[in-house]
Write a protein that holds these residues in place. Structure first.
Motif, mmCIF file in Angstrom:
data_model
loop_
_atom_site.group_PDB
_atom_site.id
_atom_site.type_symbol
_atom_site.label_atom_id
_atom_site.label_comp_id
_atom_site.label_asym_id
_atom_site.label_seq_id
_atom_site.Cartn_x
_atom_site.Cartn_y
_atom_site.Cartn_z
ATOM 1 N N ILE A 273 0.806 -1.228 0.000
ATOM 2 C CA ILE A 273 0.000 0.000 0.000
ATOM 3 C C ILE A 273 0.844 1.285 0.000
ATOM 4 O O ILE A 273 0.565 2.209 -0.780
ATOM 5 C CB ILE A 273 -0.986 -0.002 1.189
ATOM 6 C CG1 ILE A 273 -2.015 -1.126 1.040
ATOM 7 C CG2 ILE A 273 -1.679 1.351 1.345
ATOM 8 C CD1 ILE A 273 -2.991 -0.942 -0.085
ATOM 9 N N PRO A 274 1.869 1.413 0.829
ATOM 10 C CA PRO A 274 2.624 2.677 0.846
ATOM 11 C C PRO A 274 3.259 3.055 -0.484
ATOM 12 O O PRO A 274 3.555 4.233 -0.717
ATOM 13 C CB PRO A 274 3.695 2.431 1.916
ATOM 14 C CG PRO A 274 3.101 1.397 2.816
ATOM 15 C CD PRO A 274 2.316 0.508 1.900
ATOM 16 N N ASP A 275 3.467 2.084 -1.370
ATOM 17 C CA ASP A 275 4.147 2.371 -2.633
ATOM 18 C C ASP A 275 3.199 2.481 -3.816
ATOM 19 O O ASP A 275 3.649 2.498 -4.970
ATOM 20 C CB ASP A 275 5.196 1.291 -2.906
ATOM 21 C CG ASP A 275 6.373 1.361 -1.952
ATOM 22 O OD1 ASP A 275 6.710 2.482 -1.506
ATOM 23 O OD2 ASP A 275 6.933 0.301 -1.633
ATOM 24 N N THR A 276 1.898 2.567 -3.548
ATOM 25 C CA THR A 276 0.967 2.764 -4.650
ATOM 26 C C THR A 276 0.806 4.259 -4.918
ATOM 27 O O THR A 276 1.190 5.105 -4.109
ATOM 28 C CB THR A 276 -0.386 2.102 -4.346
ATOM 29 O OG1 THR A 276 -1.126 1.977 -5.561
ATOM 30 C CG2 THR A 276 -1.196 2.925 -3.345
ATOM 31 N N ASN A 277 0.202 4.584 -6.067
ATOM 32 C CA ASN A 277 0.057 5.986 -6.470
ATOM 33 C C ASN A 277 -1.365 6.515 -6.348
ATOM 34 O O ASN A 277 -1.580 7.720 -6.278
ATOM 35 C CB ASN A 277 0.530 6.168 -7.918
ATOM 36 C CG ASN A 277 1.923 5.635 -8.144
ATOM 37 O OD1 ASN A 277 2.104 4.675 -8.877
ATOM 38 N ND2 ASN A 277 2.918 6.220 -7.493
ATOM 39 N N CYS A 278 -2.334 5.606 -6.319
ATOM 40 C CA CYS A 278 -3.732 6.024 -6.188
ATOM 41 C C CYS A 278 -4.509 4.937 -5.455
ATOM 42 O O CYS A 278 -4.335 3.746 -5.735
ATOM 43 C CB CYS A 278 -4.355 6.272 -7.557
ATOM 44 S SG CYS A 278 -6.075 6.857 -7.480
ATOM 45 N N LEU A 279 -5.341 5.354 -4.535
ATOM 46 C CA LEU A 279 -6.156 4.426 -3.752
ATOM 47 C C LEU A 279 -7.616 4.821 -3.856
ATOM 48 O O LEU A 279 -7.968 5.994 -3.644
ATOM 49 C CB LEU A 279 -5.738 4.462 -2.285
ATOM 50 C CG LEU A 279 -4.442 3.734 -1.916
ATOM 51 C CD1 LEU A 279 -3.836 4.346 -0.667
ATOM 52 C CD2 LEU A 279 -4.723 2.260 -1.694
ATOM 53 N N ILE A 280 -8.461 3.854 -4.187
ATOM 54 C CA ILE A 280 -9.912 4.057 -4.135
ATOM 55 C C ILE A 280 -10.452 3.201 -3.010
ATOM 56 O O ILE A 280 -10.332 1.969 -3.036
ATOM 57 C CB ILE A 280 -10.582 3.691 -5.469
ATOM 58 C CG1 ILE A 280 -10.096 4.617 -6.588
ATOM 59 C CG2 ILE A 280 -12.103 3.768 -5.337
ATOM 60 C CD1 ILE A 280 -10.700 4.300 -7.953
ATOM 61 N N LEU A 281 -11.025 3.839 -1.994
ATOM 62 C CA LEU A 281 -11.618 3.145 -0.858
ATOM 63 C C LEU A 281 -13.130 3.280 -0.982
ATOM 64 O O LEU A 281 -13.693 4.339 -0.699
ATOM 65 C CB LEU A 281 -11.116 3.742 0.456
ATOM 66 C CG LEU A 281 -9.588 3.815 0.624
ATOM 67 C CD1 LEU A 281 -9.221 4.459 1.953
ATOM 68 C CD2 LEU A 281 -8.973 2.434 0.509
ATOM 69 N N ALA A 282 -13.780 2.215 -1.422
ATOM 70 C CA ALA A 282 -15.200 2.263 -1.745
ATOM 71 C C ALA A 282 -16.026 1.580 -0.667
ATOM 72 O O ALA A 282 -15.992 0.360 -0.531
ATOM 73 C CB ALA A 282 -15.455 1.605 -3.097
ATOM 74 N N GLY A 283 -16.732 2.366 0.126
ATOM 75 C CA GLY A 283 -17.609 1.805 1.155
ATOM 76 C C GLY A 283 -16.869 1.170 2.301
ATOM 77 O O GLY A 283 -17.403 0.285 2.967
ATOM 78 N N THR A 284 -15.641 1.598 2.555
ATOM 79 C CA THR A 284 -14.883 1.062 3.681
ATOM 80 C C THR A 284 -14.465 2.188 4.613
ATOM 81 O O THR A 284 -13.960 3.221 4.166
ATOM 82 C CB THR A 284 -13.639 0.283 3.209
ATOM 83 O OG1 THR A 284 -12.893 -0.124 4.349
ATOM 84 C CG2 THR A 284 -12.748 1.114 2.305
ATOM 85 N N ASN A 285 -14.697 1.996 5.889
ATOM 86 C CA ASN A 285 -14.317 2.983 6.896
ATOM 87 C C ASN A 285 -13.248 2.368 7.793
ATOM 88 O O ASN A 285 -13.481 2.041 8.955
ATOM 89 C CB ASN A 285 -15.537 3.409 7.721
ATOM 90 C CG ASN A 285 -15.174 4.457 8.769
ATOM 91 O OD1 ASN A 285 -14.111 5.070 8.714
ATOM 92 N ND2 ASN A 285 -16.058 4.665 9.723
ATOM 93 N N ILE A 286 -12.056 2.190 7.238
ATOM 94 C CA ILE A 286 -10.981 1.565 7.995
ATOM 95 C C ILE A 286 -10.591 2.384 9.215
ATOM 96 O O ILE A 286 -10.100 1.840 10.206
ATOM 97 C CB ILE A 286 -9.744 1.314 7.109
ATOM 98 C CG1 ILE A 286 -9.298 2.615 6.434
ATOM 99 C CG2 ILE A 286 -10.006 0.216 6.094
ATOM 100 C CD1 ILE A 286 -7.991 2.502 5.688
ATOM 101 N N GLY A 287 -10.823 3.694 9.160
ATOM 102 C CA GLY A 287 -10.447 4.553 10.285
ATOM 103 C C GLY A 287 -11.124 4.156 11.578
ATOM 104 O O GLY A 287 -10.555 4.309 12.663
ATOM 105 N N ASP A 288 -12.337 3.623 11.492
ATOM 106 C CA ASP A 288 -13.058 3.163 12.673
ATOM 107 C C ASP A 288 -13.080 1.638 12.788
ATOM 108 O O ASP A 288 -13.090 1.103 13.893
ATOM 109 C CB ASP A 288 -14.506 3.667 12.643
ATOM 110 C CG ASP A 288 -14.615 5.128 13.024
ATOM 111 O OD1 ASP A 288 -13.780 5.600 13.814
ATOM 112 O OD2 ASP A 288 -15.525 5.805 12.509
ATOM 113 N N CYS A 289 -13.094 0.946 11.656
ATOM 114 C CA CYS A 289 -13.296 -0.498 11.676
ATOM 115 C C CYS A 289 -12.004 -1.305 11.726
ATOM 116 O O CYS A 289 -11.962 -2.372 12.330
ATOM 117 C CB CYS A 289 -14.109 -0.921 10.463
ATOM 118 S SG CYS A 289 -15.732 -0.136 10.352
ATOM 119 N N GLN A 290 -10.947 -0.817 11.082
ATOM 120 C CA GLN A 290 -9.631 -1.477 11.100
ATOM 121 C C GLN A 290 -8.544 -0.426 11.299
ATOM 122 O O GLN A 290 -7.662 -0.245 10.452
ATOM 123 C CB GLN A 290 -9.370 -2.263 9.795
ATOM 124 C CG GLN A 290 -10.236 -3.473 9.592
ATOM 125 C CD GLN A 290 -11.551 -3.158 8.905
ATOM 126 O OE1 GLN A 290 -11.729 -2.081 8.350
ATOM 127 N NE2 GLN A 290 -12.498 -4.081 8.954
#
Length: 723
Positions: A179-196
């Motif tokens: 993940i740290p070495d990717t250039n674009c991230l699409i987070l669709a319907g995921t709330n990792i900030g609260d859930c993971q």
């Protein structure tokens, strides 16, 4: 007095003991490792949790749930003996009597109505060993086809889409280390900030390294704070949004023609059908501006490497598997999968949500992702279990469809292990009615959950600190959790309960296991050569390392990244999900009676139906009750005051809940968490509309009304469906 205190303190120190228990958090799919320090002074026990770095996934991090997980283990409400309901009251009984009584009741039901009149209902937090054994118990000891589990409500849409596109379902195609070495991230319907939350640092590092982050969610959350671009679609319109994004990628030439030609099938038909998609129509349906859709598509298309991660927000819909398929199409069309820094994944929810869906507690599944309808798979497992293939039941039905069969009288007995269907199922009032129709209900749990309270017999089970076994986290990484705490003598492990009951049912020889490790050894054989191949994984290896499946032999290092050269279909190619514009959401059900949309989800301090986290004093203190997030402008239209109790109503039922004003949500949308039961169970109002492919219920979109609990003056004009 000073001498007395000095003497007392000296005695305290002399009699104090400290014990360190190395374990894993029992909650989310990250499976963070930690040390629980038990400090005993005289008879007083004090506990402190601290993370350790044994997990390559969490990297020595721990969230508030993990830090307080031990509290439910030591809670005084914990069940310590089998409880038999007599004249409406639970009475402690010996294990022998409980097991004998269960066997006789189930055998009586099956004698009168057939083997399939008894069902088994499992959970996504059970260990791999118990998951495997529960499936075997249903099919060998009870000889019933009716088994499913609460993971049907968690991962089934993503699993169906991944299997269709890739030929395999593993939560993430790559390790989180990419993940740290990717250039674009699409987070669709995921709330990792609260859930993971313990994996958020991977995404923060990506952003620090220059990655562009796009978050798709109708709410502003802890995760959207990471976003460079936040798209706030109307609940249920994510498939349309993905189609719009894919159309821009194709029209503006961001596709990888070489990858498409050499490694995929079905692109030509998809591209032709996409010509009929109108971006302005997509914007109108979703409530997301055309400019933002174009920006998001271009950022993903221009990126050398990119990840798309989905979760329940886009999956828990009546078209959830189709929606995930559209996001997978984006990764395939741009060739952003099967290499370092690029991939697709669905963020697993439950602690063993990955392993729980691999080893046989799904209605259509045998261990290792084998199909219960495939003749070769059936023969392999029948031979291992030493039964005739013809005696192995065929597939049953999904979790909610089992509830329907209970209501209709087809299923008359039910064994529940590691789940709380009275609260977790949609259409909760109907679900309670169905459970009450059963002739006999048995629940194995640590506490008197809402489902256990309805049971005829409740069996006490061991906790995560006491129960050794393997779990598979969101990366497909298999870990071994040791039993660090002695189990109370009057309690049994899940697997011991199943083995004992199998004996009383006349199938004891097939369940002659003396440890979780012995069960795992049979699981290894059952998965050898299968899609989810665990054959090369052993307790010995897991005692000093974690291993991602597939792992076909003990010399194999495990597979951290999938699809480097081939996908799992017979020809090695991925398959694009065809376009189906009939899957567009139906807005006609939003009307004067039910003018608003409700979406549901998790809170950081709680887990699933809250059976365990609501028994943790420190977690309950943080969030004592569910709150209904509502935009202040919407609340004004309905005469609702902040923090007052309101009546939330759908065509299925009513919930009493406290309003919580927030401008972080769309004006046409409400949000409520699902961690509470009884009159505050939000699933009393959710709809049982099921995905036709995977049977995922539509938790994330329910047409509702909301009014003050105390009647007030007439409401003002309803707000438009805009953010």
């Amino acid at each position: 007095m000073d001498e007395f205190l000095k003497h007392f303190r000296t005695k305290q120190l002399e009699e104090s003991t400290e014990k360190v228990m190395s374990t894993q958090c029992p909650y989310c799919s990250v499976q963070c490792t930690m040390d629980l320090i038990e400090d005993t002074v005289l008879t007083n026990k004090r506990f402190k949790s601290k993370p350790n770095k044994n997990s390559p996934t969490s990297g020595g991090r721990m969230c508030i749930k993990g830090a307080n997980a031990h509290q439910h283990v030591y809670n005084d409400e914990r069940i310590t003996r089998p409880l038999l309901k007599i004249d409406g009251e639970f009475v402690p009984v010996p294990w022998e009597l409980a097991s004998e009584y269960i066997a006789k009741q189930f055998q009586s039901i099956q004698h009168s109505y057939g083997n399939d009149a008894v069902g088994v209902y499992g959970g996504g937090s059970l260990t791999n060993e118990v998951t495997y054994l529960l499936g075997k118990f249903a099919r060998v000891a009870l000889k019933t086809k009716h088994i499913d589990y609460n993971g049907r409500f968690c991962m089934s849409a993503a699993a169906a889409a991944s299997n269709a596109a890739f030929g395999i379902d593993r939560g993430l195609s790559n390790s989180l280390q990419d993940i740290p070495d990717t250039n674009c991230l699409i987070l669709a319907g995921t709330n990792i900030g609260d859930c993971q939350p313990t994996i958020v640092p991977y995404f923060r590092q990506a952003k620090k390294n220059g990655a562009y982050i796009i978050v798709i969610d109708p709410r502003e959350t802890a995760t959207t704070k990471l976003a460079d671009l936040h798209l706030k679609p109307k609940p249920g319109t994510d498939a349309s949004l993905a189609q719009g994004l894919l159309k821009i990628l194709i029209d503006e030439g961001f596709i990888d023609s070489e990858f498409i030609a050499s490694r995929t099938n079905g692109y030509k038909e998809l591209a032709e059908d996409l010509s009929s998609v109108n971006l302005l129509r997509v914007s109108e349906v979703t409530g997301v501006s055309a400019e933002d859709i174009i920006t998001a598509a271009r950022k993903y298309g221009e990126a050398q490497n990119g990840f798309i991660l989905t979760a329940r927000g886009v999956e828990q819909h009546a078209n959830g598997s189709y929606t995930v398929g559209q996001f997978i199409n984006m990764a395939l069309a741009t060739g952003k999968i099967g290499r370092y820094g690029s991939g697709f994944g669905s963020i697993t929810g439950q602690g063993n949500g990955q392993g729980g869906r691999e080893h046989g507690q799904k209605a259509d599944q045998l261990p290792g992702y084998r199909s219960i309808e495939d003749d070769e798979d059936r023969k392999i497992i029948a031979d291992l279990w030493e039964i005739n293939e013809s005696d192995l039941p065929r597939k049953g039905v999904s979790a909610y469809e089992m509830i329907e069969k209970m209501a209709e009288g087809e299923i008359k007995g039910l064994f529940v292990m590691g789940s709380n269907p009275a609260v977790s199922n949609p259409n909760g009032v109907y679900t309670e009615h169905a459970l009450k129709q059963l002739d006999y209900l048995v629940v194995a749990d640590m506490f008197l959950s809402e489902t256990a309270r309805m049971a005829d017999l409740v069996l006490p089970v061991s906790s995560y600190l006491e129960n050794e076994g393997t779990l598979t986290n969101l990366e497909g990484r298999v870990t071994l959790r040791k039993a660090e705490k002695p189990m109370p003598k009057t309690i049994k492990h899940d697997w011991e309960i199943l083995c004992d009951l199998a004996g009383y049912l006349g199938a004891g020889e097939a369940f002659d296991f003396s440890s979780a490790q012995a069960i795992f050894e049979e699981l290894r054989l059952a998965t050898k050569g299968a899609t989810a191949d665990y054959y090369g994984i052993s307790y010995e290896r897991l005692s000093h390392e974690t291993i991602c499946w597939p792992c076909p032999d003990e010399q194999h290092p495990g597979t951290e990244r999938l699809f480097d050269s081939d996908f799992a279909h017979a020809d090695g190619k991925a398959i694009f999900t065809p376009l189906d514009l009939k899957n567009e959401v139906d807005d006609t059900m939003i009307n004067d009676e039910y003018p608003l949309l409700l979406t549901t989800g998790r809170l950081m301090s709680h887990y699933l139906t809250g059976v365990q986290t609501r028994r943790s004093a420190d977690l309950l203190k943080r969030e004592k009750e569910p709150l209904l997030d509502i935009h202040p402008d919407t609340a004004e239209c309905y005469g609702i005051q902040d923090k007052e109790l309101v009546e939330l109503k759908s065509s299925k039922g009513t919930v009493i809940i406290r309003a919580n004003f927030t401008k972080s949500i769309r004006k046409d949308t409400l949000f409520a968490p699902f961690h509470w039961g009884d009159s505050q169970s939000v699933n009393r109002v959710t709809q049982p509309r099921l995905d036709p492919v995977c049977k995922m219920p539509e938790f994330k979109r329910t047409e509702v009304s909301v009014v003050p609990l105390v009647e007030k003056a007439p409401i003002l004009q309803v707000p438009e469906g805009k953010t």
